[in-house]
Design an enzyme around this catalytic site. Sequence first.
Site, PDB file in Angstrom:
ATOM      1  N   GLY D 148       3.983   2.020  -7.389  1.00 16.34           N
ATOM      2  CA  GLY D 148       4.000   0.850  -6.535  1.00 16.34           C
ATOM      3  C   GLY D 148       5.021   1.014  -5.428  1.00 16.34           C
ATOM      4  O   GLY D 148       5.856   1.918  -5.440  1.00 16.34           O
ATOM      5  N   CYS D 149       4.939   0.118  -4.457  1.00 12.83           N
ATOM      6  CA  CYS D 149       5.822   0.238  -3.295  1.00 12.83           C
ATOM      7  C   CYS D 149       7.277  -0.034  -3.669  1.00 12.83           C
ATOM      8  O   CYS D 149       8.162   0.769  -3.371  1.00 12.83           O
ATOM      9  CB  CYS D 149       5.337  -0.682  -2.183  1.00 12.83           C
ATOM     10  SG  CYS D 149       5.004  -2.374  -2.700  1.00 12.83           S
ATOM     11  N   TYR D 150       7.531  -1.153  -4.325  1.00 16.56           N
ATOM     12  CA  TYR D 150       8.912  -1.414  -4.756  1.00 16.56           C
ATOM     13  C   TYR D 150       9.419  -0.304  -5.678  1.00 16.56           C
ATOM     14  O   TYR D 150      10.546   0.188  -5.507  1.00 16.56           O
ATOM     15  CB  TYR D 150       9.010  -2.756  -5.487  1.00 16.56           C
ATOM     16  CG  TYR D 150       8.885  -4.001  -4.632  1.00 16.56           C
ATOM     17  CD1 TYR D 150       9.755  -4.244  -3.570  1.00 16.56           C
ATOM     18  CD2 TYR D 150       7.913  -4.951  -4.905  1.00 16.56           C
ATOM     19  CE1 TYR D 150       9.650  -5.399  -2.808  1.00 16.56           C
ATOM     20  CE2 TYR D 150       7.810  -6.111  -4.149  1.00 16.56           C
ATOM     21  CZ  TYR D 150       8.677  -6.336  -3.104  1.00 16.56           C
ATOM     22  OH  TYR D 150       8.576  -7.481  -2.368  1.00 16.56           O
TER      23      TYR D 150
END
Lengths: 342, 342, 342, 342
Positions: D148-150
């Site tokens: 995921g991005c985070y």
Amino acid sequence: MIKAAVVGGTGYTGVELMRILARHPQAELALVTSRGDAGKAVAEVYPNLRGVVDLAFQPPEPELLAQADVIFFATPNGTAMQYAPALLDRGRVVIDLAADFRLKDPQVWEQWYGQPHACPELLASAVYGLPEVNRSQIKKARLIACPGCYPTAVQLGFLPLLHHQLIERQGLVADCKSGVSGAGRQAQVATLMAETGEGFKAYAVPGHRHLPEIRQGLQALAGKPVALTFVPHLAPMIRGIHATLYARLREEADLQALYERHYAREPFVEVLPAGSHPDTVDVRGANRCQIAVHRPGGGDVVVVLAVIDNLVKGAAGQAVQNMNLVFGLPETAGLEMAGLYP
Amino acid sequence: MIKAAVVGGTGYTGVELMRILARHPQAELALVTSRGDAGKAVAEVYPNLRGVVDLAFQPPEPELLAQADVIFFATPNGTAMQYAPALLDRGRVVIDLAADFRLKDPQVWEQWYGQPHACPELLASAVYGLPEVNRSQIKKARLIACPGCYPTAVQLGFLPLLHHQLIERQGLVADCKSGVSGAGRQAQVATLMAETGEGFKAYAVPGHRHLPEIRQGLQALAGKPVALTFVPHLAPMIRGIHATLYARLREEADLQALYERHYAREPFVEVLPAGSHPDTVDVRGANRCQIAVHRPGGGDVVVVLAVIDNLVKGAAGQAVQNMNLVFGLPETAGLEMAGLYP
Amino acid sequence: MIKAAVVGGTGYTGVELMRILARHPQAELALVTSRGDAGKAVAEVYPNLRGVVDLAFQPPEPELLAQADVIFFATPNGTAMQYAPALLDRGRVVIDLAADFRLKDPQVWEQWYGQPHACPELLASAVYGLPEVNRSQIKKARLIACPGCYPTAVQLGFLPLLHHQLIERQGLVADCKSGVSGAGRQAQVATLMAETGEGFKAYAVPGHRHLPEIRQGLQALAGKPVALTFVPHLAPMIRGIHATLYARLREEADLQALYERHYAREPFVEVLPAGSHPDTVDVRGANRCQIAVHRPGGGDVVVVLAVIDNLVKGAAGQAVQNMNLVFGLPETAGLEMAGLYP
Amino acid sequence: MIKAAVVGGTGYTGVELMRILARHPQAELALVTSRGDAGKAVAEVYPNLRGVVDLAFQPPEPELLAQADVIFFATPNGTAMQYAPALLDRGRVVIDLAADFRLKDPQVWEQWYGQPHACPELLASAVYGLPEVNRSQIKKARLIACPGCYPTAVQLGFLPLLHHQLIERQGLVADCKSGVSGAGRQAQVATLMAETGEGFKAYAVPGHRHLPEIRQGLQALAGKPVALTFVPHLAPMIRGIHATLYARLREEADLQALYERHYAREPFVEVLPAGSHPDTVDVRGANRCQIAVHRPGGGDVVVVLAVIDNLVKGAAGQAVQNMNLVFGLPETAGLEMAGLYP
């Protein structure tokens, strides 16, 4: 590899030129100058270029510049004209992204730019670098005057209509909207985010420097005088120009077909399907102009919508397109990036 | 205290009405309705109104509405016309912020809004709520049709010119730019921040619903047919409308003096000094229209720049201004807030 | 009517003070000064104040200032301390929105602000103008040091926890985000829209001037030393501060009830329902602090979210709140506006 | 040329994948699917890809997908797991940009994603596609779970500290800020421009789906349990993630040297000079993570600042980086673009 120099690399146009040239397959960014930042690494001033540009800024010494094959001037108005004569004498190609060589009449230049022209004798041989109009001349040029951002969008929008003499040459309106990067990377209150981030306003309605340039260009297209009202606006975004153009039709025509045909072979002008509304975000970061043509209510008023990225097709990208033409490279070399959406 | 009801309080216009009415010295926000949020506290849905509005949303029952003196409809088009006849019969004042009663011709309404009008017999007595034009009629009205946001800016901009018959009635252009709140508080991809935050585009160029309204208004001002091209654009900001208007002068006139004189006694229209460029941010949150008038290059083209906050002078503020007039209150009551700059 | 003067009226804090004071029911904006714009009408420089403030800027002459009952300094750091002694001698009330009187220790002041303090003898009697902590002292004060914007949000967020000694005083974290208006109305590249409009970054991580102020305030609340890490960030918006605060619980507690109880009688602090996430837009233009308190996963880490408008509760609004207290007015006078959403 | 398919090409991740793959020197975008837009030209839906992608969307038929060498799933959570087993059986490479294969424990997956996992037997062989951690495994993988991005930003930020066991594993804080494109291209009120354009807020503080993924990743790095508080925020910008990370040092170390050494050979992680503050705009559109490490006041708290473009290094770019590794291409192929500044 063509050796390219960028003079004035610390403005938005300069950093955009570096971004493009650094990835150009047939050109090498050999030199970048800056008076204020000389000695600093480019990547230090512009972290987006870390790992992309490994140069340091150098002072803008004529001897250094003359080592490049092509010298781009991403400088304030009035700078390139100080350097151009000597560089041309030594056989270099000069591409000015400022206004020094755009206007053919030195008196008009002086009137709008507030200083006498330093080399009016070069104006005749300077080629106005709008490839969609002047491609064959550009190929033979040594001194290119890149069009301003507004003039690029307005001329590409009106071009097919004027070329085919389909509209009245009086009463033209160019209502244009620009992102704030067009105002440059200068410390000033007027373009602070707190001033412009949630506001919209016109500016320079009494007269903007791009007016004589646009008028000169449209008259060249039409072969006759035109009367144009040009109103620029500042929009709360960073990049992009949206030109909304109004004219009165002189005769019936299938405008969609006309535009598609006129631009069918242009690599960087895209005519959208009938009924479209081009969006500046779709050309962000790309050397493209997207155009739609409308006749609201089927009447005799033509509305043309044209969008560009002011820093790319309106400045750095078009400058590289000109370089490609001058040096006989594929016109699209280094310029095939898509728009950054969203 | 006048008892006011807001129907459809969950849209942007509704929340803005609540913000204004809650601080009105002579009106009391007595009732707010919402189908979807009935039962919820207003402050829960809109935390900006915590401590300001202590009501809960109620369902839009006619009996409830009839308990108010004035009922504002901040509802989708086609809603107010379902409620208005019964409320008027019971002596209530109805102020519609949607389009139900703006167009005098029910066939034109049906054509642009895609449904037959539910009470065409009321159209004749409905008053178009633009105080700068219809103040005396508004004072006697029971049914007010508040103007659209674009029509407010365009009519206020053209008003002095048309009133004094100074311009050609053909070839008018209204190039308008709106913030995204004008599109309402509806779940849709087109107005997501990721879609609109860094883009600029025109929309509805073939025909926007505000066109017949503007045309009807301008023709009433001119007393004769006018030909107008209207192009709305979506700007990457939340609030604000900027109208850039173009017309051709028929005779010489001191336009600055004309505008200043025409609006000298208007509390909510401000003519800026000659050479000004109004900015939407200066009227943000305020019930004001700021206007500047230009003649670029001293020619015969007039350029008028007019800005409003689409949710205030273009909707909720103007609605309250109309209420003030109908109920004989000071026209500025509750509407004296300054623009929120920066 | 209390006569108020604003010194340094051309910054964002100054224009916000004028917006609030011009609508204050019990104070009159009697004088506004500006070195750079002296002689110009306020409405010319700030069109949002047309029809709201009819004054012209005057030069900051001590004699002029002494004619007011209360003098607000919306000036750069180091200015108010030049004027305050004489004004206090003449019985005037001085409210400084800059940092001159915030820190109790003149050496700490000199260390962080780079200049010796001009009147250290006044520091003891200056009252730190955070009404939620110092209300009774403020009522008796003649010299008020308004808190900085970050310190306001951080202290209001931590206050109930420290007051009840519920958290470890070590390892506190204040991760704060500010809109760009916090950087002021100064010509600088770093806060141009083109630089900040689509970016997010931290700044001053090695040490920000608000750190000693926050630390002094938290220690006063706790009665003991605290260890805090403070990281400010610049967010691409104009107004607003969002403080995200982290601490470790020392014992079990019903935090929601604690916060609601602690702030139950505060007019300008609102504890949102459990599970809420306050949004800066809901307090935009309003003198409010909205707070939510969380324990993610039910663990022993407390996360407090606190939002204010940096120009209102973080500056001009809080200054007027202090004025109200000093002069015995209702604390909410002139400060009852709702947030401007959307 | 490797033949690539993109499933779910109408979301932001999908269009970004197309933008990158269309310019990849050793891969060919052979197929793009969309349920909703099947039959439409990609360039019609995404005008930024005119002249760049000449395909039309096709329905997501398994037979069609199996014609590609590598299938990217830019689909909602729970989709890739329906297709993956059959595609893997036929020898294809599957790269999922959603969460289906990120968590090793199917019960944790079910708990956070609200549905049972369709093929838990594949979880063991799925490789978590964070090249800076798992490069050698990725090279041998057939099924890649893109982070995921985070989680990408947080893990890259903490990696050197955890790898060298320099920090306490308790009390970690990840305060993260994301642009709105992270919320996807879905019709919803919460991410309208009018809602988010001038506001800043935290969300999902009680628990965000990326928390178990980050925790799993950090624990793998540390070899032991860690305790992390993760608070995501929505920032008023389109692209970009800024992670601000807090930890307590266990022993003295030259953190700047440590980070530079750790990432010296990573093509897409850049450690900025000491004292720097990375800005999301510098990595916009680029497959880069820029990092700075601080010790405010020289104390024992480490603050790490890490920025990525959530759609590139946080999604589509990282997916292509994984593809390059799986197919033995240069890791940087197709990924050498600079950030789009300004």
